[in-house]
Structures are given as structure tokens and as C-alpha cells.
Write a protein that holds these residues in place. Structure first.
Motif, mmCIF file in Angstrom:
data_model
loop_
_atom_site.group_PDB
_atom_site.id
_atom_site.type_symbol
_atom_site.label_atom_id
_atom_site.label_comp_id
_atom_site.label_asym_id
_atom_site.label_seq_id
_atom_site.Cartn_x
_atom_site.Cartn_y
_atom_site.Cartn_z
ATOM 1 N N GLY A 1 105.786 59.956 73.512
ATOM 2 C CA GLY A 1 104.563 59.166 73.575
ATOM 3 C C GLY A 1 103.781 59.506 74.828
ATOM 4 N N THR A 2 102.488 59.736 74.687
ATOM 5 C CA THR A 2 101.643 60.068 75.837
ATOM 6 C C THR A 2 100.459 59.111 75.863
ATOM 7 N N GLN A 3 100.267 58.433 76.975
ATOM 8 C CA GLN A 3 99.104 57.558 77.094
ATOM 9 C C GLN A 3 97.919 58.284 77.719
ATOM 10 N N ASN A 4 98.191 59.452 78.300
ATOM 11 C CA ASN A 4 97.150 60.320 78.847
ATOM 12 C C ASN A 4 97.653 61.756 78.805
ATOM 13 N N VAL A 5 96.735 62.698 78.895
ATOM 14 C CA VAL A 5 97.099 64.078 79.204
ATOM 15 C C VAL A 5 97.005 64.176 80.722
ATOM 16 N N GLU A 6 98.160 64.127 81.381
ATOM 17 C CA GLU A 6 98.169 63.891 82.824
ATOM 18 C C GLU A 6 97.520 65.019 83.620
ATOM 19 N N HIS A 7 97.686 66.263 83.194
ATOM 20 C CA HIS A 7 97.071 67.332 83.985
ATOM 21 C C HIS A 7 95.545 67.285 83.869
ATOM 22 N N ALA A 8 95.032 66.763 82.745
ATOM 23 C CA ALA A 8 93.582 66.615 82.608
ATOM 24 C C ALA A 8 93.061 65.537 83.558
ATOM 25 N N LEU A 9 93.829 64.456 83.734
ATOM 26 C CA LEU A 9 93.429 63.410 84.677
ATOM 27 C C LEU A 9 93.439 63.928 86.110
ATOM 28 N N THR B 1 94.557 72.158 72.027
ATOM 29 C CA THR B 1 93.870 73.267 72.687
ATOM 30 C C THR B 1 94.846 74.052 73.554
ATOM 31 N N ASP B 2 95.796 73.345 74.176
ATOM 32 C CA ASP B 2 96.815 73.995 75.005
ATOM 33 C C ASP B 2 97.971 74.549 74.181
ATOM 34 N N GLU B 3 98.374 73.795 73.145
ATOM 35 C CA GLU B 3 99.540 74.162 72.329
ATOM 36 C C GLU B 3 99.178 73.952 70.860
ATOM 37 N N ALA B 4 98.722 75.012 70.212
ATOM 38 C CA ALA B 4 98.154 74.890 68.866
ATOM 39 C C ALA B 4 99.180 74.476 67.817
ATOM 40 N N ASN B 5 100.474 74.715 68.059
ATOM 41 C CA ASN B 5 101.487 74.457 67.034
ATOM 42 C C ASN B 5 102.170 73.100 67.169
ATOM 43 N N LEU B 6 101.666 72.245 68.031
ATOM 44 C CA LEU B 6 102.281 70.926 68.191
ATOM 45 C C LEU B 6 102.043 70.056 66.964
ATOM 46 N N ASP B 7 102.991 69.156 66.709
ATOM 47 C CA ASP B 7 102.810 68.113 65.697
ATOM 48 C C ASP B 7 102.353 66.854 66.434
ATOM 49 N N VAL B 8 101.036 66.623 66.485
ATOM 50 C CA VAL B 8 100.466 65.530 67.278
ATOM 51 C C VAL B 8 99.841 64.499 66.351
ATOM 52 N N HIS B 9 100.225 63.247 66.538
ATOM 53 C CA HIS B 9 99.685 62.133 65.756
ATOM 54 C C HIS B 9 98.938 61.181 66.684
ATOM 55 N N VAL C 1 96.983 58.717 72.163
ATOM 56 C CA VAL C 1 96.310 57.434 71.963
ATOM 57 C C VAL C 1 94.934 57.622 71.331
ATOM 58 N N SER C 2 94.322 58.781 71.543
ATOM 59 C CA SER C 2 92.962 58.993 71.037
ATOM 60 C C SER C 2 92.836 60.373 70.405
ATOM 61 N N PRO C 3 91.856 60.545 69.504
ATOM 62 C CA PRO C 3 91.602 61.888 68.951
ATOM 63 C C PRO C 3 91.243 62.896 70.033
ATOM 64 N N GLU C 4 90.561 62.445 71.090
ATOM 65 C CA GLU C 4 90.189 63.353 72.171
ATOM 66 C C GLU C 4 91.429 63.909 72.871
ATOM 67 N N ASP C 5 92.424 63.034 73.130
ATOM 68 C CA ASP C 5 93.653 63.517 73.762
ATOM 69 C C ASP C 5 94.430 64.444 72.825
ATOM 70 N N ARG C 6 94.423 64.136 71.547
ATOM 71 C CA ARG C 6 95.083 65.028 70.580
ATOM 72 C C ARG C 6 94.462 66.420 70.630
ATOM 73 N N LEU C 7 93.135 66.480 70.688
ATOM 74 C CA LEU C 7 92.453 67.771 70.754
ATOM 75 C C LEU C 7 92.804 68.507 72.042
ATOM 76 N N ARG C 8 92.898 67.781 73.160
ATOM 77 C CA ARG C 8 93.277 68.418 74.423
ATOM 78 C C ARG C 8 94.655 69.064 74.317
ATOM 79 N N MET C 9 95.587 68.373 73.679
ATOM 80 C CA MET C 9 96.935 68.924 73.529
ATOM 81 C C MET C 9 96.932 70.161 72.635
#
Length: 415
Positions: free
Chosen positions: A140-148, A199-207, A189-197
Motif C-alpha cells: 500500500g502506498t499513500q504517496n510516491v515518496e520520491h516524487a514528494l 511511468t517508472d515501472e510499466a509492468n507493475l500491477d497497480v490498483h 490512492v489516486s489515478p495520478e499516483d498510479r500513473l507515476r508508478m
């Protein structure tokens, strides 16, 4: 709450960095609301790797009735919230949550509990999972920490501090990506954070499992300041509600004091400004007092505050996810001025009822425009998200992981 596909209770071990109760921040509120609903249907064991061990030990009894088991383990060091210059080569978040006793306790707990799913809340806690753990892991990620951290570096004037923060960005991104890859599924938590992930790792299973707005924004008896800054008479109340012990919220308060409030007071002196929420910063309290801003602390009933405030502001410049306080204010029908960061993750209908400004002058002008007219009850921009729907989505993530693990074992046995 469970849908038709959920035929039996799951065994879930949740590893988190704090006790979710009392919900004095948006992150704690999220974990509390989701885990209460999940624990209604499933067997949840919680292990908290906590930096506030003594405080959490006093509160753990309030949550024990809602989970099947809770264990508290202190971190090894009380690291500062602001990353130090030099020193530890690990990312700051990882160093802050290091704990040999936590790693040992989690390994023992997994052997004892034998969960169907391990839910780790925060990439920096993945360091505690034993290597080679065979079961599904949800991160579970509440933020993309390196982006913050990158946002924080871009706001930093001091060259040495900025250099240090940029080093932390690189270290954190490396560790975050390793944690994402190790997990079978990742929750944003948000579609924006999902897109950030992705963008870095295209093969992730992100919900995406968003935040809800259907909770009562109150604190238990004995917690918070008696006598909220609620008044229907006197100057218009402008309220900023946040956990001011969290750096992005504190940065928003400092930006408000330095850049927005002087413009706001120019020609509009008769206002009552209150910072409401958790704070231990004497520096912030002194700066606010010097500017004529009240630092109120925790308030037992935020709903009454939102409904009496002329304007609710969210001047946050660093962040991700969906801001619980913005959802609470929307539910109460408050007039809201926020930045685009504060509006992130909201549906377009909700964004349309917000006043969004990223420039200090525009932010002040938006507040002035609302203060200059009688207070009105506003709409929420349509139906707001619910915690029940979020918990159901989280359940579906658990079940999909278990189904995939079962299919993989069946395929392996046949081969």
C-alpha cells in the motif's frame, strides 16, 4: 460487505508504521476506516513498527476489539523528520523505520499466523519481510515518496539542502522501485499516483483504492481541544485543517503565512484565521501567533468547524493521493480554496466546486472573493467516494492475488 466471490474469511497480516487509532491525520484515518471494514469480514493481524511506541501503547486497547491481534514494535532510532545532511546512505524513510526487533517479530508473526496475504503499508517497511516469503504481498502506498522529495527539493532555496534532497530522491526512487517489484500488487490512492508508478515501472500491477468521505470527522472523548474555533458571529473564519507535524502541511502553513496572508490582509483586515490540527512545532506556533493566526490544535468535531468556517483553505504545495481533509470539507458544504496538489485525485465534478490556485496572489484573491460575500452552504460536486467502496476494492485486490497464487501453484504441480 464482501461480494459473492468472497466465500470465506481471509487471513491478512497488515504491517504499518503507526497505530491507526486515534485518526489525527489523513493517513491514519485511511488505515483506520479500511482496516475496520476489512476486519469485519476477515481475520486481520496488525504489526505496527512505530516511532511513537509509548503513545501507541496507551491507545492500543481502543483498537484491539476491532482486529484479531495487534503487536507494537519500536523503531531502532528516533530519526528527525527533516533528512539530515550526509550520514546514513539509506533513504531517509528506510532509516527512520529500521528495527531489528521488528524484522524478527514480523518473521515470527508470519510463521504463526500463516496469512493468505501480507499487506505492507509503505515501501520503507518492506525491509522487514523475510527474504523468500512465498505468499502474496500487497504494497500500500499513500504517496510516491520520491516524487514528494523532488517537489520538496524544487521549493528549497538553500543549495546544500537542495543537493541533499536530490540525493534522497535518487536513493528513494531506487528503493521504492525495488519494493514495488517485490510486491505482487501495489495499491495507489489516486489515478495520478498510479500513473507515476507505471511511468517508472510499466509492468507493475497497480490498483487505485481511493479515500472515502462518509466517516464522522470526530475524535474520541478526551482527545483534542475542548472548545473548537466555531462561531457564527464575529469576523469571517478562515480555517486550515492539517497534521502540521507532517512536513508538506507545515510547508503549506509557512507559505500561507509568508505569501498569502499579507495579501489577504491588504484591504481585508477583519478576518479570523485558525490553523487546526496536530502540531508540536513551537516555531510554527510562534510564527503564526506573530501573524495573528490562532494555532488551535486537535478539535473534537471537525464537521462543526467546516460548517461554520467562511472559507476552508488547503495551501499545500507538496503531496500526492487524495486529501481526506478536502473530502471532509466538501461533505460539509464548505467553500474551499486549494492548490492543484490539494485537488489531486478528485473527480472532475468535485474539482468544479473548488477554487484552485497555485499562485499566492491568486490564492489570496480567491479567499478574498469568498470572504466578501455572505457565507453559503455549497454543494459537494455530486456523490462523494465511500470507505465501503474503497474496502471492497481492496478486498478484490486481495482475492485476485490469492487466485493468481493458486493458479500458479496448480500450474507448477501439473508441470
Amino acid at each position: 460487505m464482501a461480494d459473492g466471490a468472497m466465500k470465506e474469511a481471509l487471513r491478512i497480516t497488515v504491517v504499518t508504521s503507526h497505530l491507526p487509532h486515534v485518526a489525527t491525520s489523513g493517513g491514519r484515518r485511511r488505515e483506520l476506516e479500511l482496516m475496520e471494514r476489512i476486519a469485519d469480514q476477515h481475520h486481520v493481524e496488525m504489526i505496527c513498527v512505530t516511532k511513537t511506541f509509548d503513545e501507541d501503547r496507551q491507545l492500543v486497547r481502543r483498537l484491539r476489539s476491532r482486529c484479531h491481534g495487534i503487536r507494537l514494535v519500536p523503531t531502532d532510532i528516533q530519526a528527525p523528520e527533516v533528512p539530515p545532511i550526509g550520514g546514513d546512505a539509506r533513504p531517509w524513510h528506510v532509516a527512520r523505520h529500521a528495527s531489528a526487533s521488528a524484522s524478527a517479530e514480523i518473521a515470527r508473526g508470519l510463521r504463526r499466523h500463516r496469512p493468505d496475504v501480507v499487506h505492507v503499508e509503505g515501501y520503507y517497511l518492506m525491509q522487514h519481510l523475510p527474504g523468500g516469503w512465498p505468499g502474496p504481498i500487497l504494497l500500500g502506498t499513500q504517496n510516491v515518496e520520491h516524487a514528494l522529495l523532488l517537489q520538496r527539493a524544487e521549493l528549497t532555496i538553500d543549495r546544500m539542502r537542495r543537493k541533499m534532497l536530490l540525493e534522497q530522491v535518487l536513493r528513494t526512487r531506487t528503493f521504492e522501485r525495488e519494493a514495488w517489484r517485490r510486491a505482487e500488487s501495489v495499491v495507489a490512492v489516486s489515478p495520478e499516483d498510479r500513473l507515476r508508478m507505471l511511468t517508472d515501472e510499466a509492468n507493475l500491477d497497480v490498483h487505485v483504492v481511493g479515500n472515502g468521505a462518509d466517516h464522522e470527522p470526530t475524535l474520541p472523548r478526551g482527545v483534542g481541544t475542548e472548545g473548537a474555533p466555531v462561531s457564527t458571529t464575529g469576523p469571517p473564519l478562515i480555517a486550515y485543517v492539517a497534521n502540521f507535524d507532517y512536513w508538506p502541511s507545515r510547508d503549506g502553513a509557512e507559505w500561507f503565512l509568508d505569501e498569502i496572508l499579507p495579501r489577504l490582509r491588504s484591504g481585508t483586515t477583519d478576518i479570523d484565521v485558525a490553523f487546526v490540527g496536530n502540531t508540536s512545532s513551537r516555531t510554527l506556533a510562534d510564527r503564526a501567533a506573530a501573524a495573528g493566526v490562532r494555532v488551535v490544535g486537535l478539535v473534537p468535531n471537525l464537521d462543526a468547524l467546516y460548517r461554520s468556517a467562511h472559507v476552508v483553505v488547503c495551501p499545500i504545495r507538496v503531496g500526492g493521493g487524495v486529501k481526506v481533509k478536502v473530502l471532509e470539507a466538501l461533505r460539509a458544504g464548505a467553500a474551499i480554496v486549494t492548490t492543484s496538489v490539494g485537488a489531486e485525485g478528485l473527480a472532475s465534478a468535485q474539482r468544479e466546486v473548488l477554487n484552485i490556485a497555485d499562485d499566492a496572489a491568486e490564492f489570496a484573491d480567491a479567499v478574498k472573493a469568498l470572504v466578501s460575500v455572505p457565507r453559503q452552504q455549497r454543494g459537494s460536486g455530486g456523490p462523494l467516494p465511500t470507505w465501503g467502496a474503497a474496502a471492497q476494492e481492496l478486498e478484490r485486490c486481495y482475492q485476485m492475488m490469492i487466485d493468481r497464487a493458486g493458479a500458479s501453484r496448480s500450474s507448477t504441480s501439473r508441470s
